[in-house]
Every structure is written in C-alpha cells, then in structure tokens.
Design a protein around this motif. Structure first.
Motif, mmCIF file in Angstrom:
data_model
loop_
_atom_site.group_PDB
_atom_site.id
_atom_site.type_symbol
_atom_site.label_atom_id
_atom_site.label_comp_id
_atom_site.label_asym_id
_atom_site.label_seq_id
_atom_site.Cartn_x
_atom_site.Cartn_y
_atom_site.Cartn_z
ATOM 1 N N GLN A 1 -7.099 -4.188 -1.232
ATOM 2 C CA GLN A 1 -5.676 -3.754 -0.992
ATOM 3 C C GLN A 1 -5.333 -2.836 -2.116
ATOM 4 O O GLN A 1 -5.756 -2.769 -3.232
ATOM 5 C CB GLN A 1 -4.795 -4.976 -0.962
ATOM 6 N N GLY B 1 -2.276 -1.477 -4.248
ATOM 7 C CA GLY B 1 -0.952 -2.006 -4.763
ATOM 8 C C GLY B 1 -0.773 -1.567 -6.277
ATOM 9 O O GLY B 1 -1.693 -1.246 -7.014
ATOM 10 N N LEU C 1 0.955 -1.580 -0.703
ATOM 11 C CA LEU C 1 1.132 -0.426 0.180
ATOM 12 C C LEU C 1 1.076 -0.750 1.643
ATOM 13 O O LEU C 1 0.277 -1.538 2.087
ATOM 14 C CB LEU C 1 -0.188 0.605 -0.159
ATOM 15 N N GLY C 2 2.194 -0.298 2.067
ATOM 16 C CA GLY C 2 2.293 -0.707 3.549
ATOM 17 C C GLY C 2 1.313 -0.168 4.673
ATOM 18 O O GLY C 2 0.709 0.758 4.332
ATOM 19 N N GLN C 3 0.995 -0.516 5.807
ATOM 20 C CA GLN C 3 0.379 0.103 6.660
ATOM 21 C C GLN C 3 0.797 1.332 7.161
ATOM 22 O O GLN C 3 0.151 2.242 7.549
ATOM 23 C CB GLN C 3 0.349 -0.925 7.997
ATOM 24 N N ASN C 4 2.047 1.708 6.732
ATOM 25 C CA ASN C 4 2.700 3.080 7.106
ATOM 26 C C ASN C 4 2.577 3.834 6.021
ATOM 27 O O ASN C 4 2.958 5.194 5.759
ATOM 28 C CB ASN C 4 4.051 3.098 7.661
ATOM 29 N N GLU C 5 1.597 3.502 5.037
ATOM 30 C CA GLU C 5 1.226 4.298 3.618
ATOM 31 C C GLU C 5 2.531 4.650 2.875
ATOM 32 O O GLU C 5 2.600 5.616 2.248
ATOM 33 C CB GLU C 5 0.439 5.400 4.095
ATOM 34 N N THR C 6 3.706 3.558 3.056
ATOM 35 C CA THR C 6 4.852 3.614 2.126
ATOM 36 C C THR C 6 4.804 2.394 1.282
ATOM 37 O O THR C 6 4.202 1.264 1.265
ATOM 38 C CB THR C 6 6.077 3.763 2.690
ATOM 39 N N MET C 7 5.670 2.468 0.060
ATOM 40 C CA MET C 7 5.790 1.438 -0.846
ATOM 41 C C MET C 7 7.330 1.177 -1.091
ATOM 42 O O MET C 7 7.834 2.098 -1.558
ATOM 43 C CB MET C 7 4.779 1.396 -1.950
ATOM 44 N N GLU D 1 12.114 3.033 -0.506
ATOM 45 C CA GLU D 1 10.806 3.457 0.112
ATOM 46 C C GLU D 1 10.216 4.685 -0.589
ATOM 47 O O GLU D 1 10.916 5.697 -0.806
ATOM 48 C CB GLU D 1 10.937 3.577 1.545
#
Length: 282
Positions: free
Chosen positions: A239, A241, A264-270, A276
């Motif tokens: 993962q 992070g 890191l989210g699945q949409n590649e943002t955090m 965001e």
C-alpha cells in the motif's frame, strides 16, 4: 469586566498555543528508482503548501539492488552512485518546496544495511572506508551536483517530543502485534519505548494498533514505492501512504499529537487535513 478580561486572555492564550503547533510529514520506503511518481507529487504538493517543521524519510530511500541477491528489475542498469544521485535530486526537491524544513533521514535495511553488508562481506579491507558511509555519500553527491539539501539530520531513530518515536522497522512493541520482519539493523528494542507512540515502515502496508499496556499507538506507514512494479507485486499486497503529525508540545499534562496515517485512494488522490491532493488539475 473581570470575566470579560479573563475570557479575552484565555482566547489569546489558545490562539498562541495553536500557533505553536508543529507539523511533521513522514515518508517511508521510497525505494528509488522504483518509487511512485504519484506519491512524490502529492507529498511535495502538501509540503510546499504547509511548510512543515520536519520532513522525515523513514528509511529505504534507495532500493540498492546492486548490493543484494534479489533484484526486482534485471533491466535496470543504474549503479548505486546513480541511485544516490537520484535520491539527492529528490531531497533537493523537498528543500526547494520548503527551504525552512528540517529533513530527517533514518537508515533502512536497503540503504545503510546493504552498504554495511557489503563491507562485512569483504572483511576489514572495506570496513573503515569513509566513502562507503551512506550519509556521507549523500552529502558528496549533493556537493558534486551542486544541489543544496538545507537542514539535514541523520539519526538511527527520531523522537518528536517526549511521546512519539520514529524508527524504520517493525518494533514488535507488544505481544498483540503479530508478524513483521525482525532484523538487527531495522528493528527497535521493544523495551526501550514503553510510553511512546511508535511509527515504523519497512512492510509497505498501513496499520494502526492500540497497546493494551498503555495509551500509546503503534503506526505502520505505507510505502512510497511503485506498488504496481512487477518486481514487487508478486511478494505481497503493498500500500502507498504517508503519515502526517500535527504536534503541540505545550499542552498539559501531555503533549498533543494529531496523527493521520494516510492511504493513497484508488483514484490516486489523498485527503490530508480535509483537502484532496493529487487530483487532476484543470
């Protein structure tokens, strides 16, 4: 009038306390040159915006495959010096994003550990060569490339106030923490930090464990390597992070730590501090 004055002074005191918060951004397991470009984009964006007091690299800044039996990418032709130069370029980008930040470097098993292993394999012949010391190699590369790094602190472990400590590897703090990898160069002494929050990486996964022995927490931080790299994906479900800490040393009876162990989210943002980062820019 007396009450109003007390309230006024209390509000000002609280404002002053708030201004004394410090921020630390902890980045673990970048594994240059197999690092995540998206993670670097997000962390640099956040660092530039918040200007934290500390940016901590928790070890394995380099992958250093040339000094290991395991090579995640046989097609990679870079040698260790080239990796060190890339690492210095990355540290310079952190410095440029926030020149006033102190960059804290903790040794990992891939960077310092593999250099030490090389010296031990070749016995006393290489043991005392100064140009095989990881931190000095970084400094020499910085000077050679004319890339300033600003304030740098090298340390085996880093303490943020009296209540929080950062190490590279699994500290095995209490019996309820099962698994992880133990090694003499990457594992904290379990008896040394009984009353502190502990942060570590090495496993490239995200986890938070409460201790039944005290009110502390143990945080495992995700990596900043490319988790989709074919040389690593067959090993485990890694993962991405980072960990962000807002710290106030002036609260009583204990310092205050506001800790975000982020993925890191699945949409590649955090989402950091409710905002965001890493999204598409218009």
């Amino acid at each position: 009038m007396g009450i109003e004055k007390i309230l006024y002074e209390e509000v000002n005191r609280l404002k002053e306390t708030k201004r004394k918060y410090e921020t630390l951004v902890a980045i673990y397991d970048k594994h240059i040159p197999y690092h995540s470009k998206k993670m670097e984009e997000i962390t640099l964006e956040y660092i530039k915006e918040t200007r934290p007091k500390y940016v901590l690299d928790g070890g394995d800044l380099l992958d250093n495959p040339g000094m290991s039996e395991f090579n995640p990418d046989p097609n990679n032709k870079r040698d260790t010096q080239e990796e060190i130069d890339l690492a210095v370029q990355y540290l310079n980008r952190i410095h440029n994003a926030s020149p006033e930040s102190t960059i804290v470097l903790i040794p990992g098993n891939h960077d310092v550990g593999r250099l030490e292993r090389l010296k031990s394999i070749h016995g006393h012949g290489l043991k005392n060569l100064r140009n095989l010391e990881y931190f000095k190699l970084l400094k020499e590369s910085s000077e050679h490339q004319k890339l300033p790094l600003g304030k740098i602190q090298y340390t085996e472990k880093f303490e943020l106030g009296p209540g929080m400590i950062f190490v590279h590897g699994d500290p095995r703090m209490t019996p309820e923490i099962i698994g992880g990898i133990n090694g003499p160069k990457r594992t904290a002494d379990s008896a040394a930090y009984p009353e502190q929050h502990v942060v570590y990486g090495h496993g490239h996964k995200i986890n938070t464990v409460s201790s039944k022995w005290s009110d502390r927490q143990v945080y495992q931080v995700g990596g900043s390597l490319d988790v989709n790299h074919k040389g690593y994906t067959h090993l485990s479900k890694y993962q991405n992070g980072i960990l962000v800490v807002h710290y106030n040393p002036n609260t009583r009876p204990k310092p205050t730590y506001h800790i975000q162990n982020l993925v890191l989210g699945q949409n590649e943002t955090m989402i950091i501090d409710g905002k965001e980062y890493g999204g598409y820019k218009k």
